[in-house]
Design an enzyme around this catalytic site. Sequence first.
Site, PDB file in Angstrom:
ATOM      1  N   ASP A 161       0.831  -1.191   0.000  1.00  0.00           N
ATOM      2  CA  ASP A 161       0.000   0.000   0.000  1.00  0.00           C
ATOM      3  C   ASP A 161       0.878   1.259   0.000  1.00  0.00           C
ATOM      4  O   ASP A 161       2.112   1.172  -0.013  1.00  0.00           O
ATOM      5  CB  ASP A 161      -1.006  -0.021   1.169  1.00  0.00           C
ATOM      6  N   GLU A 206       3.645   1.317   2.340  1.00  0.00           N
ATOM      7  CA  GLU A 206       4.655   0.258   2.181  1.00  0.00           C
ATOM      8  C   GLU A 206       4.367  -0.921   3.085  1.00  0.00           C
ATOM      9  O   GLU A 206       5.277  -1.545   3.637  1.00  0.00           O
ATOM     10  CB  GLU A 206       6.066   0.837   2.421  1.00  0.00           C
ATOM     11  N   GLU A 217       6.870  14.756   9.213  1.00  0.00           N
ATOM     12  CA  GLU A 217       5.955  13.750   8.648  1.00  0.00           C
ATOM     13  C   GLU A 217       4.779  13.548   9.601  1.00  0.00           C
ATOM     14  O   GLU A 217       3.628  13.554   9.201  1.00  0.00           O
ATOM     15  CB  GLU A 217       6.720  12.443   8.449  1.00  0.00           C
TER      16      GLU A 217
HETATM   17  C1  BGC Z   1       5.630   6.343   3.524  1.00  0.00           C
HETATM   18  C2  BGC Z   1       5.400   6.588   2.055  1.00  0.00           C
HETATM   19  C3  BGC Z   1       6.225   7.749   1.557  1.00  0.00           C
HETATM   20  C4  BGC Z   1       7.677   7.610   1.979  1.00  0.00           C
HETATM   21  C5  BGC Z   1       8.500   8.845   1.643  1.00  0.00           C
HETATM   22  C6  BGC Z   1       7.123   6.221   3.798  1.00  0.00           C
HETATM   23  O1  BGC Z   1       7.352   6.043   5.155  1.00  0.00           O
HETATM   24  O2  BGC Z   1       4.989   5.164   3.921  1.00  0.00           O
HETATM   25  O3  BGC Z   1       4.044   6.868   1.824  1.00  0.00           O
HETATM   26  O4  BGC Z   1       6.127   7.841   0.174  1.00  0.00           O
HETATM   27  O5  BGC Z   1       7.754   7.407   3.352  1.00  0.00           O
HETATM   28  O6  BGC Z   1       7.922  10.001   2.153  1.00  0.00           O
END
Ligand code: BGC
Length: 376
Positions: A174, A177, A329
Amino acid sequence: MISTNVDPAGRVAASLGVLHAGQHPSGGYVACPTYPTYHYAWLRDGAFCAYALGLHGAHGSAAAFHEFVTRTLLRYQGLFEAVTTPGAEGVPVAQMPPARFTLTGHPEPGQSPGSGQPVDQAPWPNFQLDGYGTWVWALAQHARHDHPLTTEQRHAVALVSRYLQVAGAWNCYDCWEENPRWRHTSTLGAVIAGLAAAAELIEDAAAGAHAQDLRDLLLNEHVRAGTFVKHTGTDGVDASLLWLATPFAVISADDPIVRRTVARIIDELTGPSGGLRRYVGDTFYGGGEWVLLTAWLGTHMAAIGDLDGAGQRLDWVESMFTAEGQLPEQITEHPQAPDMVAPWVMRWGPVATPLLWSHAMHLVLVRFLRDARNLR
Ligand code: BGC
């Protein structure tokens, strides 16, 4: 209460600055410049960065990103053809086109496609379909601003369109990940949006027909008890379900299924401080409140005319800026799994800051809210 959004111009400038600074000369956007694990260019993150910059008039940066993706995909054309050649079913997961590339547009070292790594032993998941759909969708948004596709871009779109027509409904990791054994609803939404965009961009009628078939699949197999669910095989929701309506418009924001899904997302995923979590049971850095998802909810609220709700989410997002003008994030003050914050800090370092995708969604929310207020 109408949000006052103190110092919006300063925050917008900060977000624009982070995105511009995070763009490599190749055109790729780094996911996060200070977090070693994220020193790659994801199609998903980058497509939303380009979209956000386009909404704020920075079309040159978006164009450079789309050129970067086009060059990269055409360079690895063979990966797509390995999947789309008739009789080539059963391509190992580790040989599928990757979700992220180095900033110069190559597969990451040690996990190059073709290594034949079985899915369960792969060090870091890289087979995700959503980024490909999102990229074509974002390219269509760019093209609408008087940027007709180049011949190479048309080839790249055709390549991705054929790939998504073959593999678009396959199980894959997904967007977080995780969960490789299921088909994910927001992934399917991105695939549908990408195929619909391909139909528009290169007059690809087969892509349009596939988008319609996958939309039927979405409604038949991804709805339980009147709401969309995170993936086949669960009754739970995920904040990424917001994508279906906003901005992909795969399903109308007025649709009763969307309205019930959004109500569940708000009810089940809003954390104590007012930010949105990814899903119940998330343990990544304890499963806290995510900036980009809170901005996403605000964007959706702005799109449906809930200006108070959107303004509150913008206030929350803007309150998460660090003194250096950066957005993380997620925030870990209210984790679902308190024991899982420290292990992730030990493993990969403090929460990724600045995360370019967080800044992108901040910019998207600002634009949607401004537009919605101007309509009043
Ligand atoms: C997230 C992804 C994202 C990536 C880079 C991962 O931890 O699950 O959705 O694209 O980080 O930001």
